[in-house]
Design a protein around this motif. Structure first.
Motif, PDB file in Angstrom:
ATOM      1  N   ILE A 134       0.832  -1.198   0.000  1.00  0.00           N
ATOM      2  CA  ILE A 134       0.000   0.000   0.000  1.00  0.00           C
ATOM      3  C   ILE A 134       0.871   1.255   0.000  1.00  0.00           C
ATOM      4  N   ASP A 135       0.573   2.132  -0.956  1.00  0.00           N
ATOM      5  CA  ASP A 135       1.281   3.394  -1.115  1.00  0.00           C
ATOM      6  C   ASP A 135       0.481   4.519  -0.457  1.00  0.00           C
ATOM      7  N   ILE A 136       1.135   5.664  -0.253  1.00  0.00           N
ATOM      8  CA  ILE A 136       0.533   6.761   0.495  1.00  0.00           C
ATOM      9  C   ILE A 136       0.645   8.049  -0.304  1.00  0.00           C
ATOM     10  N   PHE A 137      -0.513   8.686  -0.551  1.00  0.00           N
ATOM     11  CA  PHE A 137      -0.521   9.993  -1.205  1.00  0.00           C
ATOM     12  C   PHE A 137      -0.798  11.063  -0.156  1.00  0.00           C
ATOM     13  N   VAL A 138       0.004  12.133  -0.178  1.00  0.00           N
ATOM     14  CA  VAL A 138      -0.134  13.225   0.773  1.00  0.00           C
ATOM     15  C   VAL A 138      -0.420  14.517   0.017  1.00  0.00           C
ATOM     16  N   ALA A 139      -1.497  15.196   0.383  1.00  0.00           N
ATOM     17  CA  ALA A 139      -1.840  16.499  -0.188  1.00  0.00           C
ATOM     18  C   ALA A 139      -1.123  17.582   0.604  1.00  0.00           C
ATOM     19  N   ASN A 140      -0.263  18.339  -0.072  1.00  0.00           N
ATOM     20  CA  ASN A 140       0.501  19.416   0.544  1.00  0.00           C
ATOM     21  C   ASN A 140      -0.037  20.772   0.116  1.00  0.00           C
ATOM     22  N   ASP A 141       0.007  21.725   1.020  1.00  0.00           N
ATOM     23  CA  ASP A 141      -0.527  23.060   0.785  1.00  0.00           C
ATOM     24  C   ASP A 141       0.514  23.950   0.105  1.00  0.00           C
ATOM     25  N   SER A 142       0.228  24.366  -1.133  1.00  0.00           N
ATOM     26  CA  SER A 142       1.030  25.354  -1.857  1.00  0.00           C
ATOM     27  C   SER A 142       2.484  24.923  -2.051  1.00  0.00           C
ATOM     28  N   MET A 143       2.655  23.684  -2.349  1.00  0.00           N
ATOM     29  CA  MET A 143       3.945  23.115  -2.733  1.00  0.00           C
ATOM     30  C   MET A 143       3.666  21.808  -3.460  1.00  0.00           C
ATOM     31  N   ARG A 144       4.700  21.118  -3.888  1.00  0.00           N
ATOM     32  CA  ARG A 144       4.463  19.881  -4.620  1.00  0.00           C
ATOM     33  C   ARG A 144       3.806  18.826  -3.734  1.00  0.00           C
ATOM     34  N   GLN A 145       3.044  17.969  -4.372  1.00  0.00           N
ATOM     35  CA  GLN A 145       2.380  16.877  -3.667  1.00  0.00           C
ATOM     36  C   GLN A 145       3.363  15.721  -3.478  1.00  0.00           C
ATOM     37  N   PHE A 146       3.023  14.811  -2.558  1.00  0.00           N
ATOM     38  CA  PHE A 146       3.876  13.645  -2.296  1.00  0.00           C
ATOM     39  C   PHE A 146       3.147  12.358  -2.663  1.00  0.00           C
ATOM     40  N   LEU A 147       3.837  11.459  -3.322  1.00  0.00           N
ATOM     41  CA  LEU A 147       3.392  10.078  -3.495  1.00  0.00           C
ATOM     42  C   LEU A 147       4.484   9.182  -2.953  1.00  0.00           C
ATOM     43  N   PHE A 148       4.218   8.577  -1.796  1.00  0.00           N
ATOM     44  CA  PHE A 148       5.187   7.687  -1.172  1.00  0.00           C
ATOM     45  C   PHE A 148       4.965   6.268  -1.682  1.00  0.00           C
ATOM     46  N   ARG A 149       5.864   5.821  -2.528  1.00  0.00           N
ATOM     47  CA  ARG A 149       5.785   4.448  -3.046  1.00  0.00           C
ATOM     48  C   ARG A 149       6.373   3.485  -2.020  1.00  0.00           C
ATOM     49  N   ASN A 150       5.576   2.487  -1.671  1.00  0.00           N
ATOM     50  CA  ASN A 150       5.978   1.484  -0.685  1.00  0.00           C
ATOM     51  C   ASN A 150       6.906   0.480  -1.350  1.00  0.00           C
ATOM     52  N   VAL A 151       8.123   0.413  -0.871  1.00  0.00           N
ATOM     53  CA  VAL A 151       9.124  -0.486  -1.446  1.00  0.00           C
ATOM     54  C   VAL A 151       9.238  -1.708  -0.548  1.00  0.00           C
ATOM     55  N   GLY A 152       8.430  -2.711  -0.858  1.00  0.00           N
ATOM     56  CA  GLY A 152       8.522  -3.993  -0.177  1.00  0.00           C
ATOM     57  C   GLY A 152       8.201  -3.973   1.295  1.00  0.00           C
ATOM     58  N   GLY A 153       7.461  -2.943   1.777  1.00  0.00           N
ATOM     59  CA  GLY A 153       7.116  -2.893   3.189  1.00  0.00           C
ATOM     60  C   GLY A 153       8.269  -2.520   4.088  1.00  0.00           C
ATOM     61  N   ARG A 154       9.367  -2.055   3.501  1.00  0.00           N
ATOM     62  CA  ARG A 154      10.545  -1.707   4.295  1.00  0.00           C
ATOM     63  C   ARG A 154      10.812  -0.207   4.330  1.00  0.00           C
ATOM     64  N   ARG A 155      10.591   0.444   3.201  1.00  0.00           N
ATOM     65  CA  ARG A 155      10.865   1.879   3.120  1.00  0.00           C
ATOM     66  C   ARG A 155       9.936   2.499   2.067  1.00  0.00           C
ATOM     67  N   PHE A 156       9.960   3.836   2.007  1.00  0.00           N
ATOM     68  CA  PHE A 156       9.146   4.560   1.039  1.00  0.00           C
ATOM     69  C   PHE A 156      10.031   5.452   0.178  1.00  0.00           C
ATOM     70  N   ALA A 157       9.731   5.482  -1.104  1.00  0.00           N
ATOM     71  CA  ALA A 157      10.396   6.381  -2.032  1.00  0.00           C
ATOM     72  C   ALA A 157       9.382   7.424  -2.491  1.00  0.00           C
ATOM     73  N   GLU A 158       9.717   8.701  -2.365  1.00  0.00           N
ATOM     74  CA  GLU A 158       8.805   9.765  -2.788  1.00  0.00           C
ATOM     75  C   GLU A 158       8.955   9.944  -4.305  1.00  0.00           C
ATOM     76  N   VAL A 159       7.896   9.614  -5.075  1.00  0.00           N
ATOM     77  CA  VAL A 159       7.994   9.514  -6.535  1.00  0.00           C
ATOM     78  C   VAL A 159       6.988  10.406  -7.255  1.00  0.00           C
ATOM     79  N   ALA A 160       6.423  11.405  -6.567  1.00  0.00           N
ATOM     80  CA  ALA A 160       5.352  12.204  -7.171  1.00  0.00           C
ATOM     81  C   ALA A 160       5.785  12.862  -8.476  1.00  0.00           C
TER      82      ALA A 160
END
Length: 567
Positions: free
Chosen positions: A266-292
């Motif tokens: 499961i990946d996580i999308f974060v809505a940010n105010d007045s800056m770029r948005q975040f898409l945290f890609r779940n890498v094997g349940g160990r870490r997240f890569a921000e790939v927005a």
């Protein structure tokens, strides 16, 4: 809706009578027993938290099969508020409130008995059974710290924040329970907004330069969000640094979950105010890569920032891939991103019709809901500008705005609000929004938390006429709530839909975890498939429509082969 229009025209021609729309929403708040009124405790200093409002959660806290209501609230502040004189929540007018659903559209205030009045200037609510005991627990975000309430199973809650280790700090907004590492326990992602304090509040003027106004977030630095890993023993560990979440500094207001790349995590999308948005890609349940940026969801189609506030993450065009919508401020138009597959999205705000409908609007809580049961996910938005001075400062802009319903017709959206009843004409400072079938009739009702005012409880009348199915999940190998499971249905007409089981999305709010499908006239679901977080794939065939079904996760089979069951 075309058939409804034809009937209306015929009625007008024959006698001036018009047929009512198929679906209407009724605001039941005045008769519901819900007397809650959000209080922002506004001051002459225009403290920024006064603009943000609260959230709403739909949860069956007492296990009686009916959805109850929880609202977050502010606290007393004045011009002397600061670290030495923090916001005061003792006055009952500032309490958070829990209302028990007693049926027939009535709710009873049970806040005191439940122990949920709160102790901070609070904002968001997240719901999830973090200890897998069958009772939904509640996480409340606020300024200066957050609170985890464990559901005792006897209609009361216990504050376990200190022992659990999830207080966090600073200014928290939305939060989400998610089993990111698929170990069977719900972890906790917490959005944080700005490096702001009562002492750091600076004087800002409106666009005319004549009146004090709330400051733009650009005047304050962003902060990192927090990820807590559930240790399975009632405690959590802050893994924000280890997982890479703390590597990204944002101004987070909304969060939503889905497996956008289909890899089972499961990946996580974060809505940010007045800056770029975040898409945290779940890498094997160990870490997240921000790939927005690489995925095409960081900015609009012109590469510009926008004021991301609310968010939802669902498959609006029924192609099997989850898409993203993010609400914004006036003139920015709500951002709709269509998932193209292979990790890429396209900005479809204009081609979908969303842009034309939202040019002058400001949105907060956003939800993909099939309000009319036609098997297409429509878009509901709670609305209202952030600045209470905007109407005087800018011609054509409104501070108070009515809610919005964009009807989805095979991927094209049009404004259906005017046809849905008077509740869609009443302006408010809408903030959080949650969805769920609180009256048990099979269609989706809506609860909106309004800033500095009473909520709007919008009962859906008629959205169940074309067939529906609600799927309630109970995990055994996965987390008990089944959060993170992907549910897919194929009806007897061959149409395919999918949704994720989650309580998180919108803005500072939590919806019913049960998964709802409108069936568009189908009488039965030919195939129901559940891809559990554990990796188990479970199917049921020939499921009769118009009912709530509970599906229990089977034990893991040798080789992880799919499990089929008859209804």
């Amino acid at each position: 809706m075309r058939a409804v229009f034809a009937v209306a025209v015929l009625g007008a021609a024959l006698g001036g009578m018009t047929a009512p729309p198929v679906v209407q929403f009724t605001d039941i708040t005045p008769s519901s027993g819900v007397t809650f009124r959000h209080d922002a405790s506004k001051t002459s200093l225009k403290f920024l938290p006064e603009t943000m409002g609260g959230g709403v959660a739909l949860l069956d806290y007492d296990g009686d099969g009916r959805l109850d209501l929880f609202f977050t609230n502010g606290a007393r502040v004045d011009e002397r508020t600061g670290a030495a004189r923090p916001p005061d929540k003792h006055d009952p007018r500032f309490w958070n409130r829990l209302y028990r659903n007693v049926g027939t559209g009535r709710f009873v205030d049970v806040t005191a008995r439940a122990g949920l009045a709160g102790r901070r200037y609070d904002f968001g609510a997240a719901v999830g059974d973090y200890d897998n005991d069958g009772h939904p627990d509640l996480y409340v975000t606020g300024f200066g710290g957050n609170t985890l309430y464990r559901n005792n199973g006897d209609s009361s809650f216990t504050d376990v924040t200190e022992t659990a280790g999830v207080a966090a700090g600073g200014w928290s907004t939305s939060a989400a329970f998610v089993d990111y590492d698929r170990d069977g326990y719900l972890d906790l992602f917490v959005c944080r907004y700005l490096a702001w304090s009562w002492e750091k509040n600076i004087p800002c003027a409106d666009s005319g330069g004549t009146e004090r106004s709330y400051c733009h977030p650009r005047h304050f630095s962003g902060v990192t969000s927090v990820l807590f890993r559930n240790n399975g023993n009632g405690t959590f560990t802050d893994v924000s640094i280890d997982t890479g979440v703390a590597a990204e500094t944002g101004k987070a207001l909304g969060v939503a979950l889905h497996d956008y790349d289909g890899d089972g995590s499961i990946d996580i999308f974060v809505a940010n105010d007045s800056m770029r948005q975040f898409l945290f890609r779940n890498v094997g349940g160990r870490r997240f890569a921000e790939v927005a940026l690489d995925a095409g969801v960081a900015y609009d189609e012109d590469g510009r920032n926008f004021a991301g506030m609310g968010v939802d993450f669902e498959d609006y065009d029924n192609d099997g891939r989850p898409d993203v919508v993010v609400t914004t401020l006036s003139l920015e138009r709500y951002a709709l991103f269509r998932n193209l597959g292979r990790g890429r999205f396209a900005y479809t705000t204009h081609t979908s019709g969303v842009g034309r409908a939202t040019a002058l609007l400001s949105g907060w809580g956003a939800l993909f809901v099939d309000y009319d049961g036609d098997a297409d996910k429509d878009l509901f938005v709670a609305q209202g500008h952030v600045l209470d001075t905007v109407t005087a400062a800018r011609h054509g802009f409104e501070y108070l705005q009515p809610p919005l319903m964009l009807r989805n017709d095979h991927g094209r959206f049009s404004d259906a609000s005017a046809s849905l009843g008077r509740v869609f004409t009443r302006p408010a400072a809408g903030r959080g929004a949650a969805a769920g079938d609180w009256d048990g009739d099979g269609d989706i009702d809506l609860a909106v938390a309004n800033l500095d005012g009473p909520p709007s409880l919008l009962r859906n009348d008629g959205g169940n006429r074309t067939g529906w199915l609600i799927v309630s999940l109970r995990g055994t190998v996965s987390n008990r709530d089944g959060i993170g499971a992907i549910v897919t249905v194929v009806d007897d007409g061959g149409r395919t839909q999918s949704r994720i089981c989650t309580t998180a999305s919108s803005y500072q709010s939590a919806s019913d975890r049960r998964v709802h499908f409108g069936l568009g006239g189908a009488r039965r679901v030919r195939r129901l498939e559940i891809r559990w977080p554990s990796g188990i794939v479970q199917t049921r065939e020939n499921v009769t429509a118009n009912r709530v079904i509970e599906v229990v996760e089977p034990p893991r089979t040798p080789g992880g082969k799919p499990t089929s069951q008859r209804p």
